[in-house]
Scaffold this active site. Sequence first.
Site, short mmCIF file in Angstrom:
data_model
loop_
_atom_site.label_atom_id
_atom_site.label_comp_id
_atom_site.label_asym_id
_atom_site.label_seq_id
_atom_site.Cartn_x
_atom_site.Cartn_y
_atom_site.Cartn_z
CB SER A 30 66.69 -29.46 3.00
OG SER A 30 66.53 -28.06 2.88
CE LYS A 58 67.08 -30.96 -0.31
NZ LYS A 58 67.60 -30.29 -1.49
CG HIS A 85 62.61 -28.66 0.62
ND1 HIS A 85 63.74 -28.05 0.09
CD2 HIS A 85 62.53 -28.24 1.89
CE1 HIS A 85 64.31 -27.31 1.02
NE2 HIS A 85 63.60 -27.41 2.12
CG ASN A 86 65.50 -28.26 -3.47
OD1 ASN A 86 65.32 -28.48 -2.27
ND2 ASN A 86 66.66 -28.43 -4.05
CD GLU A 146 65.64 -23.61 -1.46
OE1 GLU A 146 66.62 -23.24 -2.14
OE2 GLU A 146 65.62 -24.65 -0.78
CG HIS A 205 40.94 -33.70 -29.29
ND1 HIS A 205 41.78 -34.78 -29.46
CD2 HIS A 205 41.54 -32.66 -29.93
CE1 HIS A 205 42.84 -34.41 -30.17
NE2 HIS A 205 42.71 -33.13 -30.47
#
Length: 482
Positions: A130, A184, A187-188, A191, A453
């Site tokens: 990065s 990563k 991280h993005n 971002e 359920h």
Amino acid sequence: MSAKANIGVVGLAVMGSNLARNLASREGNTVAVYNRSSARTEQLITEHPEAGFIASETIDDFVASLAKPRTAIIMVQAGAGTDAVISQLAERFEPGDIIVDGGNALFTDTIRREKDVSATGVHFVGAGISGGEEGALKGPSIMPGGSVESYKTLGPILSSIAAIAEGEPCVTHVGTDGAGHFVKMIHNGIEYADMQLIAEAYDLLRKIGGYTPAEIADIFTEWNTGELESYLIEITAEVLKQVDAKTGQPLVDVILDEAGSKGTGVWTVQTALNLGVPVSGIAEAVFARSLSSQRAQRDAANSLPARNFAFEVPDKAAFVEDVRRALYASKIIAYAQGFDAIRAGAAEYNWNINLGAVSKIWRGGCIIRAQFLNRIAEAYDKDAELLSLLLDPYFTNAVSESLGSWRRIVAGSSLGGIPIPAFASSLSYYDGLRAERLPAAVVQGQRDFFGAHTYKRVDLPGTFHTLWSGDRSEVEAEPSTH
């Protein structure tokens, strides 16, 4: 060939060439370079003779130029191109050699590639890098996965080129196989959220506060001296200062309001959904980009009624401070959700990821580098098993002090018809997390009614089902898998 390189780079577009130059500038590194188009290789060595590159026109010559254990970093477009280069290298490398994918690969592809390549005895490392073009050249944040053995060779090389923060290189061995590319990806995703939050703050300051882009740039510059200090705040101020040479208008006013995406934010949200981890702030940032690109719908919807109420700003300085505090609180939520996703991914894929170490390598070189990452590192240093960043005293206090501002901004924006999806979803997440009781009980009752359920009770152990189509008595049942 007499000279041998200790590291090689395949793929010499801007990121690859900058990374190669970075490597060559560090003492002890001799760098081999190769590109499918030899013209790019020739351009690089012609423009930078000082780098002392060992250039090759063929993949065979490139492999021959590497000292053992051969180590090559691939910097080509993710997908089929990456697979092709990996295949070429794996056929020529020997056990103990190292192939590094430095692109933005989907972590599940990295898991697959590592399994296939490691079967030959060659190490495969997926490394998130990065920092963009500048980071690649001057020092990025690097997130390598792969085997511990491969990191013994690779670690010193990557440490030599990584950004330095607080005296430490911004690189750590994240974990095995796809761990590096997973981190990563998250991280993005963070971002995406960070960028959207800053954009929403800009929109509020402009539409409600009445500030010009240049004045907002000054506000952001001031914010960048305090707890919001970050690369993204810094560059946003630069963008807002810029005047368009053609029209004389602020550049931001002539940029088409359609935000693009390369897919890593989408991967983050899809993965979080599969892991069952709410990353609502990141998701709203991804959806905001999608909405911005729906031009035909947006143009057609311009005439839809708004029925806005006035968003009164009796004190502009107080309003600016409210926006700042709301931004900081929402930013904390984005990081908290991102680290929750990393923890869940580590549990799912059996990665031993040190969250404190991850926060430290994000302090320099990367796009989301920010002052408060030191606070995150401190939080995980104190408690590696911290259930949520919001439970750390520093972040608990920071959000608590921002709550009044945060609520005023979200409520006022709703009344004023200003879309703030990331601010609003972040506050809703916070309120949902702290709620003693959620309306999920109603949802589970609905699920039991139409699909049997089942549900659990607050006062008894076990799993239950109500006979909704019968006499509506309750019976014990096997736990639902749906």
